[in-house]
Design an enzyme around this catalytic site. Structure first.
Site, PDB file in Angstrom:
ATOM      1  N   GLY A 319       0.807  -1.425   0.050  1.00 51.39           N
ATOM      2  CA  GLY A 319      -0.018  -0.077  -0.070  1.00 51.39           C
ATOM      3  C   GLY A 319       0.680   1.316  -0.063  1.00 51.39           C
ATOM      4  O   GLY A 319       0.616   2.206  -0.711  1.00 51.39           O
ATOM      5  N   ASP A 320       1.893   1.408   0.966  1.00 50.55           N
ATOM      6  CA  ASP A 320       2.640   2.362   0.747  1.00 50.55           C
ATOM      7  C   ASP A 320       3.508   2.682  -0.495  1.00 50.55           C
ATOM      8  O   ASP A 320       3.825   3.596  -0.923  1.00 50.55           O
ATOM      9  CB  ASP A 320       3.729   2.477   2.040  1.00 50.55           C
ATOM     10  CG  ASP A 320       2.838   2.468   3.385  1.00 50.55           C
ATOM     11  OD1 ASP A 320       1.710   2.922   3.580  1.00 50.55           O
ATOM     12  OD2 ASP A 320       3.280   1.863   4.442  1.00 50.55           O
TER      13      ASP A 320
END
Length: 446
Positions: A319-320
């Site tokens: 996600g990051d």
């Protein structure tokens, strides 16, 4: 250097809007050969130290020390742990820097070994930590990573799965507050940034942290984009009022949501329903795990791009990495589809490695994939061994050279520089290359 606090005080940042790419960093020259002992070396003028580039992006939020197990399986079976660092906002800052977007991370750490490790690693990754406060009374947060395996133990999470165990209550970062804006270094970084990145994690840490986010989101500055990643952590919200979260998300310019996270937090993961729920951001980006990411503009314009096929080593961190890729594409002024593709590619690389660092392929490979036809993009496969795609040129074969030709003088390839040599023999798509510094190892992220 980070600033030392005299007491357990707080810290704060603010919003923004980027468009241009940072200047390309000049290539480093090889040193000249050492002259023979019988000769007197020609005097040279010492090189002038280079000034770090002004951060274009500022990321605000907590990071922690990470204890990584030496084996897969339930925690009770682990004998040793390796120390690393992790945290959503610092991971994004590191990945943006690796993608050629100079970035700063603003937070608080304890005056302890874990805090020093955090600052040291982020500095090594090229992240500006000059506005990080060192708290003499509160500790740096810690979390442990549990990695699933095939031990057969009933508590084993299973292959490809992981779980994070947090110990962050009362941490130094939980004391972040609007007082951050009174710090001259933090104020300067925020004033000069074209991108401010925040997340929902910070809002859940304490009332002071929530007040900081509200202050930053309320302060609109021309030429600066504010991005906000939901980063849903249900354990953090167990004793807090969830109703404070939607107004924060709706105050951002760019909103990043995981469909599964949004379903858990707001009751829907549908991109168009979420667009209606958050009408103010210029763009709402909804990530449907390994399938599709959809970007919807305020006017309803919708662009969707399928995820790459990936042989997952570990799911944590994608996600990051996606956020960093998408934001880097935004800063460079790429169109919506290429922003989504750069996010997908960053996430795919994070999925093929353990820990919190992922290595991106070299520029020509990235450029070819961003320009690939829909069919070539769909046929692309990413694994720990590299990228195989019809959008990439074939590796030269031994028949390309004459038997009498000397072998080429080239350095050994790292896994990153070898990606194009594992590809299918199809020419890359057209289009102008993206002008930017060469990619360097990027972070994954928990």
């Amino acid at each position: 250097m980070p600033r030392q606090d005299a007491a357990a005080s707080e810290a704060t940042p603010s919003p923004g809007d980027p468009t241009a790419a940072p200047p390309r960093t000049p290539a480093t020259q090889e040193p000249s050969p050492t002259p023979p002992r019988t000769q007197t070396p020609t005097p040279t003028t010492p090189a002038t130290p280079t000034t770090p580039p002004t951060p274009l992006a500022v990321c605000v939020g907590e990071s922690m020390a990470v204890l990584l197990p030496d084996r897969a399986g339930p925690l009770e079976s682990v004998e040793n742990f390796r120390l690393a660092v992790g945290g959503a906002e610092s991971n994004v800052a590191g990945a943006l820097t690796a993608l050629g977007v100079p970035s700063a991370w603003i937070s608080r750490v304890g005056d302890d070994g874990f805090g020093r490790r955090l600052l040291g690693e982020l500095t090594t990754r090229g992240v500006d930590v000059s506005a990080v406060a060192v708290d003499p009374h509160r500790p740096t947060g810690v979390y442990l990573k549990e990695v699933g395996g095939t031990t057969g133990d009933r508590h084993d999470l299973g292959p490809g799965r992981s779980r994070l165990h947090y110990h962050r209550r009362g941490s130094a970062a939980a004391a972040l507050s609007p007082e951050l804006l009174d710090d001259p270094t933090a104020a300067r970084l925020l004033a000069e940034a074209r991108l401010l990145h925040l997340s929902g994690i910070t809002a859940a840490l304490s009332d002071d942290c929530l007040a900081l986010l509200r202050t930053l989101l309320a302060e609109r500055r021309p030429g600066r984009l504010v991005s906000f990643d939901l980063n849903w952590r249900p354990a953090l919200w167990r004793d807090r009022d969830l109703s404070v979260l939607p107004p924060l998300l709706d105050a951002a310019d760019l909103l990043l949501l995981g469909a599964d996270e949004a379903e858990a937090a707001f009751g829907t993961g549908d991109p168009h329903a979420l667009r209606r729920l958050f009408p103010s951001p210029a763009t709402v980006v909804v990530k449907d795990e390994a399938r599709l990411v959809t970007a919807i503009g305020r006017d309803g314009t919708t662009v969707a791009e399928p995820a790459l096929t990936v042989e997952v080593v570990e799911a944590t961190g994608a996600g990051d990495a996606f956020a960093a890729g998408y934001l880097a594409g935004t800063v460079r002024g790429l169109d919506q589809r290429r922003r989504l593709r750069l996010g997908h590619l960053s996430a795919a690389c994070a999925l093929t490695t353990h820990g919190d660092q992922a290595e991106l392929p070299p520029d020509p490979v990235v450029d070819a994939l961003l320009e690939a036809s829909p069919e070539a993009w769909a046929a692309t496969r990413v694994s720990a061994d590299g990228i195989v795609s019809p959008a990439l040129p074939a590796a030269p074969t031994s028949t390309d050279a004459s038997p009498t030709d000397p072998p080429p003088l080239s350095p050994p390839r790292s896994p990153a520089t070898d990606y194009a040599h594992r590809s299918s023999p199809v020419a890359p798509g057209g289009g102008a290359p993206d002008p930017r510094p060469a990619a360097t190892p990027a972070l994954g992220a928990p």
